[in-house]
Design a protein around this motif. Structure first.
Motif, PDB file in Angstrom:
ATOM      1  N   VAL A   1      -3.973 -27.393  99.844  1.00  8.49           N
ATOM      2  CA  VAL A   1      -4.243 -26.602  98.649  1.00  8.49           C
ATOM      3  C   VAL A   1      -3.913 -25.150  98.979  1.00  8.49           C
ATOM      4  N   VAL A   2      -2.785 -24.651  98.461  1.00  4.64           N
ATOM      5  CA  VAL A   2      -2.333 -23.305  98.831  1.00  4.64           C
ATOM      6  C   VAL A   2      -3.010 -22.218  98.013  1.00  4.64           C
ATOM      7  N   GLY A   3      -3.653 -22.589  96.926  1.00  4.27           N
ATOM      8  CA  GLY A   3      -4.331 -21.590  96.119  1.00  4.27           C
ATOM      9  C   GLY A   3      -5.178 -22.219  95.033  1.00  4.27           C
ATOM     10  N   VAL A   4      -6.182 -21.489  94.580  1.00  2.00           N
ATOM     11  CA  VAL A   4      -7.078 -21.922  93.510  1.00  2.00           C
ATOM     12  C   VAL A   4      -7.122 -20.821  92.460  1.00  2.00           C
TER      13      VAL A   4
ATOM     14  N   THR B   1       4.555 -16.619  94.759  1.00  2.00           N
ATOM     15  CA  THR B   1       4.600 -16.474  96.217  1.00  2.00           C
ATOM     16  C   THR B   1       3.891 -17.619  96.933  1.00  2.00           C
ATOM     17  N   LEU B   2       3.027 -18.325  96.240  1.00  2.00           N
ATOM     18  CA  LEU B   2       2.337 -19.465  96.861  1.00  2.00           C
ATOM     19  C   LEU B   2       3.283 -20.643  97.102  1.00  2.00           C
TER      20      LEU B   2
ATOM     21  N   ALA C   1       1.991  -9.566  87.104  1.00  2.00           N
ATOM     22  CA  ALA C   1       1.496  -9.466  88.480  1.00  2.00           C
ATOM     23  C   ALA C   1       0.922 -10.797  88.950  1.00  2.00           C
ATOM     24  N   PHE C   2       0.179 -11.473  88.060  1.00  2.00           N
ATOM     25  CA  PHE C   2      -0.356 -12.791  88.414  1.00  2.00           C
ATOM     26  C   PHE C   2       0.759 -13.813  88.586  1.00  2.00           C
TER      27      PHE C   2
ATOM     28  N   MET D   1       6.508 -23.671  86.662  1.00  2.00           N
ATOM     29  CA  MET D   1       6.846 -23.067  87.947  1.00  2.00           C
ATOM     30  C   MET D   1       7.041 -24.067  89.088  1.00  2.00           C
ATOM     31  N   PRO D   2       6.133 -24.990  89.377  1.00  2.00           N
ATOM     32  CA  PRO D   2       6.290 -25.850  90.553  1.00  2.00           C
ATOM     33  C   PRO D   2       7.380 -26.910  90.366  1.00  2.00           C
TER      34      PRO D   2
END
Length: 315
Positions: free
Chosen positions: A21-24, A72-73, A65-66, A93-94
């Motif tokens: 999990v690279v980010g939440v 970048t994740l 910005a978000f 995006m993914p």
């Protein structure tokens, strides 16, 4: 991406399953307390922080910005559970896409409160669905579904907890299928699941006015309405005294009494000590757990111990 406890179960299943999990992403902290001076983190943030996961809390999901930070994740896959509607730039995006866990058997109960509305309508079963996101809310191609029975004694809370656990397992299974197919996975268009015998029902957001009890309805309908809103946000009524005073009363639990009567809907029948029955169109509902305005939740006999409702009715 998620905010409440319902989403924590899925995140926990992924973390404990060894997935990277690279980010939440979750809601910003909410002001709490009388003066809003204390910030309360969402359940998802609390769990993510305890696991040392990177947490993003955008005010606006379309904020450049978000979007740049999310990019970048370099996530291969995004999973949405009980979160906000995403802009296209985010869900596209993914490389493996973005899927959502929804607490209903789509295409039934698209919207914000599927668990509540399924119980309110007296459904005998519900379920969870994973589907790929598209622009129109809750309309994407279905990946997997699991059916769950609803007992007559269930309320929205018990169904929520059951779906939360089953949904977490379904999220993991969905991730595995997507990974195994490197993004190529069999899906089903929701339109193919619609039938003329089962008209589609929506699940709109519930507001306070939505929760007001209409005692002119049949007993079964009022019974389902009460359990469909319990324990939160809770169905409510007002006790109207002979001199015109009103007291708001939340109702969490009741039981049906099939007994013909000539009383007006909302009329109260009580022994003053244990039983608090309210007349409906075709019978009575015996209130079991209630909460007067400004007080704690209590049983009906505890309520009657301090309140005389003999000359009152429900409004």
């Amino acid at each position: 991406m998620g905010t409440p406890d319902f989403a924590v179960a899925s995140l926990k299943a992924l973390v404990e399953g060894g997935y990277c999990v690279v980010g939440v992403v979750t809601m910003p902290d909410k002001p709490m307390g009388r003066h809003g001076s204390v910030l309360q983190a969402s359940p998802v943030k609390q769990y993510a922080a305890a696991q040392g996961l990177r947490v993003l809390q955008p005010e606006r999901l379309s904020d450049p910005a978000f979007v740049d930070e999310l990019h970048t994740l370099r996530a291969d896959l995004q999973i949405v559970v009980a979160f906000r509607m995403l802009p296209r730039v985010v869900w596209e995006m993914p490389r493996l896409g973005t899927f959502n866990l929804h607490a209903s058997l789509l295409p039934q109960y698209r919207g914000a409160a599927p668990i509540n509305w399924a119980v309110i309508h007296g459904d005998k079963e519900t379920g969870v669905t994973t589907f790929f996101l598209r622009h129109e809310i809750d309309t994407g191609r279905i990946i997997l579904q699991r059916r769950v029975p609803i007992a007559e004694t269930d309320d929205a809370g018990t169904v929520h907890d059951r779906l939360m656990a089953i949904g977490a397992a379904l999220v993991v299974e969905t991730v595995d299928r997507i990974i195994d197919g490197d993004g190529s996975v069999e899906t089903t268009e929701q339109e193919s699941l619609t039938t003329d015998t089962a008209p589609l029902r929506d699940a709109p957001k519930i507001f306070r006015d939505t929760c007001h009890i209409d005692w002119c309805q049949p007993t079964e309908r009022v019974y389902n309405f009460i359990r469909g809103l319990a324990p939160y946000p809770a169905a409510w009524t007002e006790i109207l005294s002979a001199d015109g005073r009103r007291m708001a009363l939340k109702v969490f639990r009741s039981e049906r009494i099939a007994e013909p009567h000539a009383l007006s809907p909302g009329a109260i029948r009580t022994d003053g000590r244990r039983h608090l029955d309210v007349a409906t169109e075709d019978g009575f509902l015996r209130l079991l757990d209630v909460q007067p305005a400004g007080k704690r939740r209590m049983t009906a006999d505890q309520f009657l111990n301090g309140t005389d409702v003999s000359a009152c009715c429900m409004a």
